[in-house]
Design a protein around this motif. Sequence first.
Motif, PDB file in Angstrom:
ATOM      1  N   ASP A   1      49.221  97.054  47.138  1.00 51.94           N
ATOM      2  CA  ASP A   1      47.950  96.590  46.691  1.00 51.94           C
ATOM      3  C   ASP A   1      48.086  95.904  45.236  1.00 51.94           C
ATOM      4  O   ASP A   1      47.877  96.652  44.244  1.00 51.94           O
TER       5      ASP A   1
ATOM      6  N   HIS B   1      45.470 102.921  44.961  1.00 55.02           N
ATOM      7  CA  HIS B   1      44.700 103.107  43.811  1.00 55.02           C
ATOM      8  C   HIS B   1      44.888 104.713  43.546  1.00 55.02           C
ATOM      9  O   HIS B   1      44.182 105.297  42.966  1.00 55.02           O
TER      10      HIS B   1
ATOM     11  N   HIS C   1      46.332  89.123  44.576  1.00 55.42           N
ATOM     12  CA  HIS C   1      46.219  89.436  42.965  1.00 55.42           C
ATOM     13  C   HIS C   1      47.356  90.146  42.646  1.00 55.42           C
ATOM     14  O   HIS C   1      48.004  90.970  43.269  1.00 55.42           O
TER      15      HIS C   1
ATOM     16  N   GLU D   1      41.280  91.309  40.098  1.00 55.60           N
ATOM     17  CA  GLU D   1      40.713  91.861  41.250  1.00 55.60           C
ATOM     18  C   GLU D   1      40.272  93.227  41.476  1.00 55.60           C
ATOM     19  O   GLU D   1      39.239  93.925  41.535  1.00 55.60           O
ATOM     20  N   GLU D   2      41.149  94.203  40.476  1.00 54.13           N
ATOM     21  CA  GLU D   2      40.947  95.583  40.524  1.00 54.13           C
ATOM     22  C   GLU D   2      39.869  95.830  39.537  1.00 54.13           C
ATOM     23  O   GLU D   2      39.422  97.068  39.183  1.00 54.13           O
TER      24      GLU D   2
HETATM   25 ZN   LIG Z   1      42.977  97.293  44.923  1.00 51.25          ZN
END
Ligand SMILES: [Zn+2]
Length: 458
Positions: free
Chosen positions: A119, A425, A86, A153-154
């Motif tokens: 990420d 995150h 992503h 995705e998040e």
């Molecule tokens: Zn993530």
Amino acid sequence: MTLDAALKDYVHKNQETFLKDIARLSAQPSVSATHDGVEECALLVKKMIEEIGGTAKILRLDGAAPLVYGEVLRPGSDRTVLFYNHYDVQPVEPLELWKSPPFKPEIRDGRMYGRGVSDDKGQLVSRLKLIESYIKVDGTPPCNVKFCFEGEEEVGSPHLDKYVAKNEGLFKSDVVVWEYGNVDAKGRPVVGLGVKGMIYLELVVKTLNRDAHSMNAAALPNPVWRLVRLLSLIKDEKGHIKIPGWYDHIIGLSSDEIKVLREEPFDAEGLLATYAAKEFIGGMSAEEAKLALVAGPTANIAGIWAGYMGPGSKTVLPAEVHCKMDFRLVPGQVPDELFDSFTGYLASNGFSDVKIEKMTMEPAARTSYTSPWAQATVHAAREIFGVKPVIELSSAGTGPLYVFSRRYGADAVDIGFAPHDDAIHAPNENIRVDYLEKGMLWIGEAIEEYLAGARPKG
Ligand SMILES: [Zn+2]
């Protein structure tokens, strides 16, 4: 080792350029929660696929972030590996805790810092650059390659399954490299083989049309008491879920998987200490807790609110109460069937007046440890890192792994190069610069071992 020396050499010599590409993609904001930069980032991702020699297009659905699809085919190959990643990221707040600006990636002390570097943009670029390396060295990837890069995705991948359903043929693949894998604190690569599913719902119990003075509690029904009685029907003190049929179709771990589970590390004391918990649910042992985290369903109360929650006292009889619940599911459990069983169970216990709002319905997915793809990734991990990898039969968390496995029977594994302390995150998200090369070679080696063992189709 199956990888050829020229490829390894190319990957090694170009680490600096690859890191620049990670920085380039990470410098483009793409916060799915606020839509900030998402469109621009999708265009950049498409361009980066084209730059390595692939074809790419942007798919769209109403109300969804664009999904970038790309492919590089190998003439004559009957195998396809799909890379799912992503390009969206989490919000960067609290900004004041970042040591360098989140969208200006910077390398300090062997780590690159920036939002998304781990990420998932670093992982995404590591896949692209691996395939680029194959094209530069061999003129072709090791097999057919497809890229599925989504932008939501998040925020829970609300449209991924719809995108794939609408473009079925496009995403057809034999095996899937999932988006994010990591290396643990002891330097052991972690092979992730599954995720749990989820039913997320909200219950609303309403007994009055407006709040009343609490003196009326002598005669009028209180919705919170009603909710308490309802909740007590769901789970017993040992943690067993009492809804009929809940465990009926669960696919348990195989004897091979149970053997693996026994060997895998699990820090029970550490988990209890982190939360200052006295014991696991119902006094279960460390072994039982480990099994429950990997292969047990859950029924969790995430939040309850009603009545007066301010300072001091207010004598009130609330009109309604809200409760949010998440149920983690394991392979074999079908969300829609369980949801019907849940509503039927409440109705048969006299709670048909309770409003139930469905929020998330996602099945679990788990790649068998003995499948050729899982075995190839495990063996490749040993070859590249020189240590025995950690096998995570299933994460205790949830993700859309089912999308490809359910439709195509494509086994998915989660492998990559994120350090265990990459602060995803959170402020100062980072990657270890020295892990990138190993992460890339791990994926290359896994694909080649898989292909070497795969029988021709048809
Ligand atoms: Zn993530």
